[in-house]
Design a protein around this motif. Structure first.
Motif, mmCIF file in Angstrom:
data_model
loop_
_atom_site.group_PDB
_atom_site.id
_atom_site.type_symbol
_atom_site.label_atom_id
_atom_site.label_comp_id
_atom_site.label_asym_id
_atom_site.label_seq_id
_atom_site.Cartn_x
_atom_site.Cartn_y
_atom_site.Cartn_z
ATOM 1 N N SER A 26 41.407 24.358 25.620
ATOM 2 C CA SER A 26 41.202 24.555 27.056
ATOM 3 C C SER A 26 40.158 23.632 27.631
ATOM 4 C CB SER A 26 40.818 26.008 27.323
ATOM 5 O OG SER A 26 39.609 26.309 26.644
ATOM 6 N N GLU A 28 36.961 24.008 27.362
ATOM 7 C CA GLU A 28 35.740 24.716 27.721
ATOM 8 C C GLU A 28 34.628 24.392 26.721
ATOM 9 O OE1 GLU A 28 36.746 28.777 27.809
ATOM 10 O OE2 GLU A 28 38.002 28.644 29.614
ATOM 11 N N LEU A 29 33.397 24.498 27.180
ATOM 12 C CA LEU A 29 32.244 24.271 26.331
ATOM 13 C C LEU A 29 32.069 25.430 25.360
ATOM 14 C CD1 LEU A 29 29.667 22.914 28.933
ATOM 15 C CD2 LEU A 29 31.077 21.611 27.342
ATOM 16 N N ARG A 30 31.659 25.096 24.164
ATOM 17 C CA ARG A 30 31.410 26.101 23.156
ATOM 18 C C ARG A 30 29.957 26.037 22.716
ATOM 19 N NH1 ARG A 30 36.708 25.680 19.135
ATOM 20 N NH2 ARG A 30 38.293 26.146 20.736
#
Length: 254
Positions: A26, A28-30
């Motif tokens: 996706s 998104e930052l992790r």
């Protein structure tokens, strides 16, 4: 270095059309976990007055003109390294106030003779250490007690000038880019000293720009036999009494 992620594509063949289904995330930052809070440097003893002189002389920034050594066109490749070391040794011997700890070069009389291979002057190397497009001369000299002296020379104003000089219990010498890197024996087992000498245009000399101690392997410890533990009287084994010889009673007379 850019990290790359491999994506597996699912393929379905129908008639003459190849459909590719890409997989991805996706975007998104992790979270990579908690990060320690940055703490600025804290100055200790702020009222302590600064030192007025260096504690010891490391030999950095010192240059020396080698008298009597010239070369046509200031070509460093035409210089005889042995003659350079001989000229410097002669200058030290003739000086009324020689350096307090000059490198004790011995065996120069063995250089250049066919009968001996004990010349302390090693093979010379040539590299552009100053970035001016001209080679400098790098010379190694074996010293007593396993020491090695490393000196670098260049022509400046038509004079041969030593721009670097150091000696140590050297493990190896390398040239990386325009740096001369010396690895030397450290006092701690499993460690070594590593010093990088770099050209400084303001000082017109090679300076030790990086000096560090590095781990090179597991520390070597000397195996010692265990010490015998003292035995206290309370725990001292009690020696067994000597056994008396067993006697068999004789039968009564009949």
């Amino acid at each position: 270095m850019n990290s790359r992620r491999t994506c597996t594509a699912a393929a379905a063949v129908s008639a003459s059309v190849l459909l590719l289904a890409g997989c991805g995330d996706s975007g998104e930052l992790r979270s990579a976990g908690p990060t320690s809070t940055a703490v600025g440097p804290a100055r200790l003893w702020p009222t302590l007055p600064p030192a007025s002189a260096a504690a010891d002389d490391y030999g950095s920034g010192h240059t020396e003109v080698v008298k009597g050594i010239t070369a046509k066109g200031d070509d460093i490749h035409r210089v005889n390294p042995v003659e350079v070391i001989r000229a410097q040794a002669a200058a030290v011997a003739a000086s009324p106030s020689p350096s307090p700890s000059p490198d004790n070069v011995v065996g120069l009389n063995d250089c250049g003779t066919k009968a001996s291979t004990e010349c302390p002057v090693l093979k010379a190397y040539y590299r552009d250490l100053t970035g001016d497009g001209k080679d400098e001369l790098v010379v190694g000299i074996r010293l007593p007690k396993g020491q090695l002296a490393v000196r670098c020379y260049m022509f400046e104003d038509h004079k041969l000038t030593q721009i670097m000089g150091t000696s140590d219990a050297v493990v190896s010498v390398e040239i990386a880019g325009r740096d001369v890197i010396l690895r030397a024996v450290a006092d701690l087992p499993g460690y070594e000293y590593r010093t990088a000498w770099s050209w400084d245009a303001h000082q017109r000399a090679m300076l030790p720009t990086r000096d560090e101690i590095l781990r090179t392997g597991p520390p070597t410890t000397q195996t010692r036999p265990p010490k015998p533990s003292p035995t206290s009287p309370a725990t001292s084994p009690t020696p067994s009494p000597a056994k008396s010889p067993t006697t068999t009673p004789s039968a009564p007379p009949r």
